[in-house]
Design a protein around this motif. Sequence first.
Motif, PDB file in Angstrom:
ATOM      1  N   VAL A 504      -4.027  -0.875 -12.310  1.00  0.00           N
ATOM      2  CA  VAL A 504      -3.941  -1.643 -10.815  1.00  0.00           C
ATOM      3  C   VAL A 504      -3.451  -0.374  -9.922  1.00  0.00           C
ATOM      4  CG1 VAL A 504      -2.562  -3.122  -9.453  1.00  0.00           C
ATOM      5  CG2 VAL A 504      -3.413  -3.751 -12.021  1.00  0.00           C
ATOM      6  N   PRO A 505      -4.059  -0.123  -8.817  1.00  0.00           N
ATOM      7  CA  PRO A 505      -3.515   0.703  -8.121  1.00  0.00           C
ATOM      8  C   PRO A 505      -2.374   0.475  -7.254  1.00  0.00           C
ATOM      9  CG  PRO A 505      -5.424  -0.488  -7.065  1.00  0.00           C
ATOM     10  CD  PRO A 505      -5.069  -0.848  -8.436  1.00  0.00           C
ATOM     11  N   GLU A 506      -1.534   1.560  -6.945  1.00  0.00           N
ATOM     12  CA  GLU A 506      -0.376   1.370  -6.447  1.00  0.00           C
ATOM     13  C   GLU A 506      -0.869   1.306  -4.743  1.00  0.00           C
ATOM     14  OE1 GLU A 506       2.648   1.264  -7.314  1.00  0.00           O
ATOM     15  OE2 GLU A 506       1.960   1.569  -9.422  1.00  0.00           O
ATOM     16  N   PRO A 507       0.014   0.664  -3.913  1.00  0.00           N
ATOM     17  CA  PRO A 507      -0.286   0.137  -2.748  1.00  0.00           C
ATOM     18  C   PRO A 507      -0.295   1.734  -1.792  1.00  0.00           C
ATOM     19  CG  PRO A 507       1.906  -0.854  -3.213  1.00  0.00           C
ATOM     20  CD  PRO A 507       1.076  -0.473  -4.464  1.00  0.00           C
ATOM     21  N   GLU A 508      -1.065   2.054  -0.798  1.00  0.00           N
ATOM     22  CA  GLU A 508      -1.159   2.968  -0.171  1.00  0.00           C
ATOM     23  C   GLU A 508       0.389   3.063   0.901  1.00  0.00           C
ATOM     24  OE1 GLU A 508      -3.106   5.398   0.425  1.00  0.00           O
ATOM     25  OE2 GLU A 508      -4.893   4.938  -0.940  1.00  0.00           O
ATOM     26  N   PRO A 509       0.928   4.482   0.472  1.00  0.00           N
ATOM     27  CA  PRO A 509       2.277   4.442   1.115  1.00  0.00           C
ATOM     28  C   PRO A 509       2.052   4.715   2.949  1.00  0.00           C
ATOM     29  CG  PRO A 509       1.766   6.416   0.067  1.00  0.00           C
ATOM     30  CD  PRO A 509       0.955   5.596  -0.478  1.00  0.00           C
ATOM     31  N   GLN A 510       2.676   4.010   3.494  1.00  0.00           N
ATOM     32  CA  GLN A 510       2.751   4.097   5.230  1.00  0.00           C
ATOM     33  C   GLN A 510       4.023   4.412   5.593  1.00  0.00           C
ATOM     34  OE1 GLN A 510       0.759   0.504   6.133  1.00  0.00           O
ATOM     35  NE2 GLN A 510      -1.124   1.012   5.787  1.00  0.00           N
ATOM     36  N   HIS A 514       6.188   2.435   8.651  1.00  0.00           N
ATOM     37  CA  HIS A 514       7.695   1.841   8.277  1.00  0.00           C
ATOM     38  C   HIS A 514       8.779   2.482   9.104  1.00  0.00           C
ATOM     39  CE1 HIS A 514       5.867   0.418   4.218  1.00  0.00           C
ATOM     40  NE2 HIS A 514       5.415  -0.227   5.382  1.00  0.00           N
TER      41      HIS A 514
END
Length: 551
Positions: A504-510, A514
């Motif tokens: 399961v891919p990790e969510p893209e950091p933004q 933020h």
Amino acid sequence: MVQKVAVIGAGISGLTSIKSCLDEGLEPTCFESSHDIGGIWRYKETPVPGHPNIYQSVVINSSKEIMAFSDFPPPADLPNNMHHSEVMQYVRLYAEAFKLLPHIHFQTSVVSLRRTPDFTTTGQWEVETERDGGHRETGVFDAVMVCSGHYSQPHLPLSDFPGIESFEGRYFHSWHYRNAEGLQGKRVVVIGIGNSGGDLAVDISRVAEKVYLSTRTGAWVVGRVGDGGIPGDLIWSSRMARLMKMLFPWWMTRNLQKKLNMAFDHKLYGLKPKHGVFAQIPVVNDDLPARIISGRVKVKPNVKEFRGSSVIFVDGSVLEKVDVVVFATGYEYSFSFLPSDLQAKSGHRLRLYKHVFPPTLTRPTLAVIGFIHGLGAINPLSEMQSRWATRVFKGLLTLPSEKYMLQEIENDTINMHQRFNCSIRNPLQVDYVPYLDSLAELVGARPSILWFLMTDPKLGLQLLLGPCTPYQYRLTGPGRWAGARQAILTQWERVFQPFRTRVVPEPEPQPSRHWSISVIFSGAVLLCCVFYSKQHLTSFWAPLPFIKSPQ
């Protein structure tokens, strides 16, 4: 001097006994009545009388790291709770790795054991065997390891069920069950709620019209899946959990029963037993609650009698037009080839010191391996028993006096009956980790947790807080294995590996988005504070005459 050892049976206990003999420089000869290794874990399309049998859907209750051989970790890609075919795959790898097969005589049954005339000085045994075809021969051995198991003689208590002889449907023992073929659309009663009874009720309910699970006592039901989806036995088998249970037994019992009832209310489901959760090995079944809530399985009390095609229960309820009754009523245990004086019992179990050695032999050259029950896997128990026994055979370890052993057996039986729900069907039970530790102490292989905490904290913490896996008993002493430390430190990797079939891919950091939201929010708060200060700060300080208001 002991050199030649007869090993009876090539199941799990027999294979670990062969290896223990080889580790100690002894010469094992194993007699296996079937054509292959594996014992109870080898599935047979056609049941063979006198041999253990399992059904097609069997999955092990213990996870692979708990049931591992202590110096042979299971492959990482095997599932945590293996199907019986995968257990056999692991067992074959073990037998091949340590070259155990050449020591096994297949299709050879042991007919009898007799002490030689000079037993008091030599400790030797005459082992009479019979090959397929009826050919018999007798050999002399310096020691014997009995590893023949106790799941081959079905217990079918028909006399306890009046009217069964005139029952119009079909009945059989769970030993005969292979799969649900032929039970489609049938009304089925399963009598007995051990692990087999629970499994068969679930399996049959997928095709039957309805399944009724009859239980005399009820049972605590636990799942294989623990918190976070990892195997449950990896959580509650730690030494820390054992310490808590020893220090606060009532609290631990209450908390575990509360947790089990949070999964589903055992009283509501008609399963709650009178005994506590630690008093008897629980039923391990992930599917039974779901089959009950969906109405596919209905829990009923004990059967009072049969009338034609009807089943009458002790609460007076009647179930009509029953097609099939399955007796999941356990097994008889018998060691018919043993001399009669060695079949004496203490309570419901064989009279054995530490569940291994008959105390009355003048020479300790016979050991019973694997006739044991505990809340854990049989592999580590049998392996530790065989490691101890072979060192006793060689004279490296000695047993206490006969008087002392008999008294210990008596005390152990009394204590066991007070703590556990023992019966003819459940003749003995031990505390899993303490029993392993007690034998490891005798062998000289019990790990010192405090020493490892001081000298190797990373490993020490795993020994204390992590699951008590069998590799711990290869860290030190006789039989020490150089790979034990690494096996312990990598055990969680082997646990997680089978789940990695879809990453399961990790969510893209933004971070920029933020960060901007955070800055805007903080700035707004700061402006509000400044505004509030200018408007109200003077009125706040003014009433305090000893403090000069800010200008």
